[in-house]
Write a protein that holds these residues in place. Structure first.
Motif, PDB file in Angstrom:
ATOM      1  N   GLU A   1       0.833  -1.203   0.000  1.00  0.00           N
ATOM      2  CA  GLU A   1       0.000   0.000   0.000  1.00  0.00           C
ATOM      3  C   GLU A   1       0.869   1.256   0.000  1.00  0.00           C
ATOM      4  OE1 GLU A   1      -3.077   2.840   0.257  1.00  0.00           O
ATOM      5  OE2 GLU A   1      -3.082   0.756  -0.415  1.00  0.00           O
TER       6      GLU A   1
ATOM      7  N   ALA B   1       2.418   1.583  -3.444  1.00  0.00           N
ATOM      8  CA  ALA B   1       1.465   2.074  -4.452  1.00  0.00           C
ATOM      9  C   ALA B   1       1.329   3.584  -4.360  1.00  0.00           C
ATOM     10  CB  ALA B   1       0.116   1.398  -4.248  1.00  0.00           C
ATOM     11  N   ARG B   2       1.331   4.109  -3.145  1.00  0.00           N
ATOM     12  CA  ARG B   2       1.241   5.559  -2.965  1.00  0.00           C
ATOM     13  C   ARG B   2       2.529   6.247  -3.387  1.00  0.00           C
ATOM     14  NH1 ARG B   2      -2.046   6.692   2.670  1.00  0.00           N
ATOM     15  NH2 ARG B   2      -3.458   4.898   2.602  1.00  0.00           N
TER      16      ARG B   2
ATOM     17  N   LYS C   1      -1.431   6.096  -5.953  1.00  0.00           N
ATOM     18  CA  LYS C   1      -2.707   5.382  -5.886  1.00  0.00           C
ATOM     19  C   LYS C   1      -2.764   4.526  -4.634  1.00  0.00           C
ATOM     20  CE  LYS C   1      -3.175   4.731 -10.928  1.00  0.00           C
ATOM     21  NZ  LYS C   1      -3.343   3.707 -11.992  1.00  0.00           N
ATOM     22  N   HIS C   2      -3.982   4.086  -4.322  1.00  0.00           N
ATOM     23  CA  HIS C   2      -4.142   3.050  -3.319  1.00  0.00           C
ATOM     24  C   HIS C   2      -3.955   1.704  -4.004  1.00  0.00           C
ATOM     25  CE1 HIS C   2      -5.395   5.791  -0.185  1.00  0.00           C
ATOM     26  NE2 HIS C   2      -6.231   6.361  -1.039  1.00  0.00           N
TER      27      HIS C   2
ATOM     28  N   GLU D   1      -6.245   0.215  -6.614  1.00  0.00           N
ATOM     29  CA  GLU D   1      -6.384   0.941  -7.880  1.00  0.00           C
ATOM     30  C   GLU D   1      -5.283   0.603  -8.873  1.00  0.00           C
ATOM     31  OE1 GLU D   1      -8.275   5.071  -6.065  1.00  0.00           O
ATOM     32  OE2 GLU D   1      -6.111   4.781  -6.009  1.00  0.00           O
ATOM     33  N   LEU D   2      -4.333  -0.253  -8.505  1.00  0.00           N
ATOM     34  CA  LEU D   2      -3.196  -0.577  -9.375  1.00  0.00           C
ATOM     35  C   LEU D   2      -3.619  -1.428 -10.565  1.00  0.00           C
ATOM     36  CD1 LEU D   2      -0.494  -1.506  -6.706  1.00  0.00           C
ATOM     37  CD2 LEU D   2      -0.549   0.573  -8.089  1.00  0.00           C
ATOM     38  N   SER D   3      -3.021  -1.136 -11.700  1.00  0.00           N
ATOM     39  CA  SER D   3      -3.204  -1.992 -12.871  1.00  0.00           C
ATOM     40  C   SER D   3      -2.219  -3.154 -12.797  1.00  0.00           C
ATOM     41  CB  SER D   3      -2.959  -1.184 -14.149  1.00  0.00           C
ATOM     42  OG  SER D   3      -1.578  -0.831 -14.250  1.00  0.00           O
TER      43      SER D   3
ATOM     44  N   GLU E   1       1.305  -1.934 -13.351  1.00  0.00           N
ATOM     45  CA  GLU E   1       1.857  -1.263 -12.176  1.00  0.00           C
ATOM     46  C   GLU E   1       2.198  -2.263 -11.069  1.00  0.00           C
ATOM     47  OE1 GLU E   1      -0.623   2.937 -12.798  1.00  0.00           O
ATOM     48  OE2 GLU E   1      -1.487   1.278 -11.660  1.00  0.00           O
TER      49      GLU E   1
ATOM     50  N   MET F   1       1.898   9.989  -4.158  1.00  0.00           N
ATOM     51  CA  MET F   1       0.686  10.572  -3.583  1.00  0.00           C
ATOM     52  C   MET F   1       1.104  11.707  -2.654  1.00  0.00           C
ATOM     53  SD  MET F   1      -2.338   8.686  -1.374  1.00  0.00           S
ATOM     54  CE  MET F   1      -2.849   7.660  -2.751  1.00  0.00           C
TER      55      MET F   1
END
Length: 785
Positions: A178, A181-182, A187-188, A191-193, A196, A254
């Motif tokens: 987490e 990702a930020r 992103k959280h 929300e990752l592709s 990513e 983020m």
């Protein structure tokens, strides 16, 4: 031949037995000092504590390791699969140790002549991170394998994988998926592709080498390796693989809101949390804290404070440039201070280099851009003179008396040119204030502190003047004195003498001669008028009549905490208090008699969702509803026709009181409505005078008005309800008697039932004034305020 075979079998048996014995001995030796692995089951990693506003927006974070706890259910399915593909594709098949991977690593290390490859499973990596040292040795590997095997029998695969994905360090200060990702995608984790997720999964092997900010090509190559392994493992299909390879990646972090908007408020919450739960819980416990702060109120409060302090600084004149550069230093300064033109909007401040000055203005440079500061935008930059008001000092008429070539100064963008690189920017000369201030805004119904500002800039000074500065409230203390007077036989129509008084301290023999701010005396004066016009000498006479002890007891009953001086000066606000504490006392007027304890933290929840704290409103009975209403009514008149006149701009029922200590060292405005109590303080940390007429009306109330104007529409129009036991009576302001047919004017004033005057004014009983006529006094009042 038969004998040879028997001998061979015996030797082999002995060999096998010896190997088995050796293996058992090795296991026993390695198991002697193994740490207990069961504490991993009680996984409690260092987590980020998050502070939210009342609206659910993040105010800031506290942490030692930036880690946010997430479950497998909160992650897209392909995220853990990406990590398994990169780190341990046989995770669901082995028992904690992958013997084939270890064999491959052993052969590779033998060829390299040292330890180059580990072959560790995800379970072993957890053991290494949480239980063992990071040393690279075969003895540690044996211990690691034993513990991994045991752990696999104690936890499920999903539990082990959850721990791993939250524990692993992924570079950029991010621990766990987490936080990563930020840090890398803004992103959280949910929300990752897939593309990513593959980038993150490539990081554990060498976070610094595959950091996409520092080594983007290496990060992309590692991503392709992860995607290929996922394809080979059957976790994604060819279409997903091809699509992810060409997906554009935007690396961005983020934004961290910590110590930006609401920094003083956040620090106050941090101190409260540390005092209650200890530093470890705050920085490692992953607490979820909801504060009473409202982002809209906080932003409006900070904007108003900055504007008000900057205007106060300009009223004191020009104190010189930030620095002066030699010609050979110009190029370096311009390179260091270069800003993209799109980042500069009207209202932005920037440091500029003065390159040319004429009487009409100055040309300046910032980066590769050029600006102009006309004379009109530096007319305020007079020579400082604390003995004169700005109106008494002529404005600057020649820019060369203010600036010189080579000066570095602050400038504010007034207007952007249509073509930023081809035209001069319109700028205004500015100076950072050295004067400081505080603002507190409380909902009187609940005690929730919606906004709190502790100074001009938290980055410049972390001292919180809203909660830590002990300052003299001056006349802002008078409503407390007058509330005590009302409970001791006085009414708004009581007539008191506004005339000189001399007080001798019996202990020190020192003589004290208090004075009105304007330096004149008005003779017999209504108690209501004395509060509205802030007449010091009337207040002193009230204190003499009701007693210092009565005033101090009333102040304490309303929640004020101070070392109150045992002399008449206490009536004029000589006891030091914090802005937050004074606002707390004023809630008694807004609430109709009871004050309420301020609430900054509404609730605290543990990382696992357990409620640890939930605050509730805490009202405390202080004065009667009738007394609260009568004082409030008089304070409404302070706004309508007294020193608080600027608050009339809200066009709502507002009550308030200014306060100014000796030599303008402290300036206050406490203003309130039934739904919001707001206090503003302005003053130097050094307690030096701010300059002539830097009063509560001039220095503090404009900040109050700017803040309240920005938030007032959030609340419905509301007046203060009149309680039972209060009657309204028309009074002749000259005599304090009932208004009669010969009264030239009248005041509609509140009284406790049975306390209003019964005699009617005749028109001939108006008392004479002393030293100044009423009209002259009103003109003087307008000049000062």
């Amino acid at each position: 031949m038969k004998k040879i075979l028997i001998v061979t079998l015996v030797i082999m048996a002995f060999g096998i037995t010896a190997l088995a014995a050796g293996a058992v001995g090795l296991y026993v030796w390695a198991s002697k000092d193994l740490p207990g692995f069961k504490r991993i089951a009680d996984y409690n990693p260092p987590l980020v504590t998050t502070v939210y506003s009342r609206n659910g927006k993040v105010l800031g974070y506290f942490y030692k390791e930036k880690r946010f706890l997430v479950t497998l259910a909160e992650m897209p399915k392909y995220l853990p699969e990406a990590f398994l593909a990169a780190e341990d594709s046989g995770f669901y098949q082995h028992d904690g140790v992958d013997t084939m991977a270890i064999a491959r690593a052993f052969l590779a290390n033998m060829r390299a002549g040292g330890i180059r490859q580990g072959g560790s499973t995800i379970t072993q990596q957890i053991i290494k991170q949480l239980l063992l040292s990071p040393e690279r040795s075969y003895s540690r590997k044996i211990k690691e394998a034993i513990l991994a095997y045991r752990l696999e029998r104690y936890l499920t695969k999903e539990e082990i994988l959850t721990i791993y994905l939250n524990q692993i360090y992924l570079g950029a200060g991010a621990y766990g998926v987490e936080a990563a990702a930020r840090a890398y995608f803004g992103k959280h984790v949910n929300e990752l592709s897939l593309a990513e997720a593959a980038v993150l999964a490539g990081l554990p092997q060498a976070p610094s080498n595959y950091n996409p900010y520092q080594h983007p090509e290496s990060a992309i190559n590692r991503q392709r390796y992860v995607l290929n392994r996922m394809l080979e493992s059957g976790w994604i299909n060819r279409e997903q693989y091809e699509r992810s390879l060409v997906e554009p990646l935007e690396f961005k972090s983020m934004p961290d809101p910590s110590w930006k908007l609401g920094a003083y408020y956040l620090e106050e919450v941090r101190r409260w949390l540390v005092e209650r739960y200890g530093e470890q819980a705050v920085y490692e416990g992953g607490l979820h804290v909801r504060a009473a702060l409202d982002m809209t109120h906080q932003e409006a409060a900070e904007n108003a404070m900055r504007k008000g302090l900057e205007e106060s600084a300009r009223r004191r004149g020009w104190e010189g440039s930030l620095m002066r550069l030699r010609p050979e230093e110009h190029a370096m300064f311009l390179a260091d201070e270069a800003l993209p033109s799109e980042a500069l909007e009207p209202g932005s401040w920037l440091k500029v280099l003065v390159t040319q000055v004429s009487p009409q203005g100055a040309l300046v440079r910032f980066g590769d851009l050029t600006g102009e500061i006309p004379l009109a935008q530096m007319s305020w930059a007079r020579e400082p003179d604390s003995q004169k008001s700005p109106e008494e000092v002529p404005p600057v008429t020649d820019a060369t008396t203010v600036l010189r070539s080579g000066d570095v100064v602050w400038a504010e963008v007034l207007k952007k040119p249509a073509q930023p690189n081809e035209a001069r920017w319109s700028l205004a000369l500015r100076r950072e204030p050295s004067v400081e201030g505080a603002l507190v805004s409380i909902r009187p119904d609940s005690g929730e502190v919606l906004a709190l500002v502790g100074g001009y800039s938290f980055q410049r000074s972390q001292f919180n003047r809203a909660t830590q500065a002990l300052r003299q409230p001056g006349s802002a203390f008078k409503p407390i004195v007058y509330s005590a007077a009302l409970d001791n036989g006085y009414t708004p129509a009581s007539v008191l003498l506004d005339a000189p008084v001399v007080y001798t301290d019996e202990v020190t023999s020192q003589i004290w001669k208090p004075d009105n701010f304007e330096g004149v005396f008005y003779g017999p004066t209504l108690l209501r008028t004395a509060l509205v016009k802030s007449r010091n000498l009337v207040t002193i006479r009230i204190a003499q009549k009701i007693g210092i002890k009565t005033i101090i007891e009333r102040a304490k009953a309303m929640g004020l905490v101070s070392n109150f001086p045992q002399d008449l000066s206490v009536a004029l606000g000589s006891a030091v208090v914090t802005p937050l504490n004074l606002c707390q006392a004023y809630t008694a007027f807004a609430r109709g008699g009871s004050y309420i304890n301020p609430r900054l933290v509404l609730d605290v929840v543990s990382a696992w969702g357990e409620s640890l704290y939930a605050s509730q409103p805490e009202p405390v009975e202080a004065i009667s509803p009738q007394t609260a209403y009568i004082v409030t009514s008089m304070l409404k008149d302070v706004v309508q026709s007294g020193t608080g006149w600027r608050a009339k701009a809200l066009k709502r029922p507002v009550a308030g009181k200014t306060g100014t200590s000796n030599d303008e060292r402290d300036a206050w405005f406490l203003g309130f409505t039934p739904y919001l109590v707001t206090g503003v303080f302005v003053g130097f940390d050094s307690n030096e005078p701010m300059g002539k007429y830097e009063t509560g009306a001039r220095a503090a109330s404009p900040i109050w008005v700017d803040y309240r104007a920005a938030v007032e529409e959030q609340f419905p129009f509301q007046d203060f309800p009149r309680p039972a036991g209060v009657t309204m009576v028309s009074i002749d302001p000259q005599s304090g008697l009932l208004a009669g047919p010969n009264s030239t004017e009248s005041l509609f004033l509140p009284f406790l039932e049975g306390s209003a005057p019964t005699e009617m004014a005749t028109g001939s009983d108006s008392p004479a004034t002393m030293g100044v006529t009423p009209a002259e006094g009103e003109d003087l009042f307008k000049q000062v305020y």
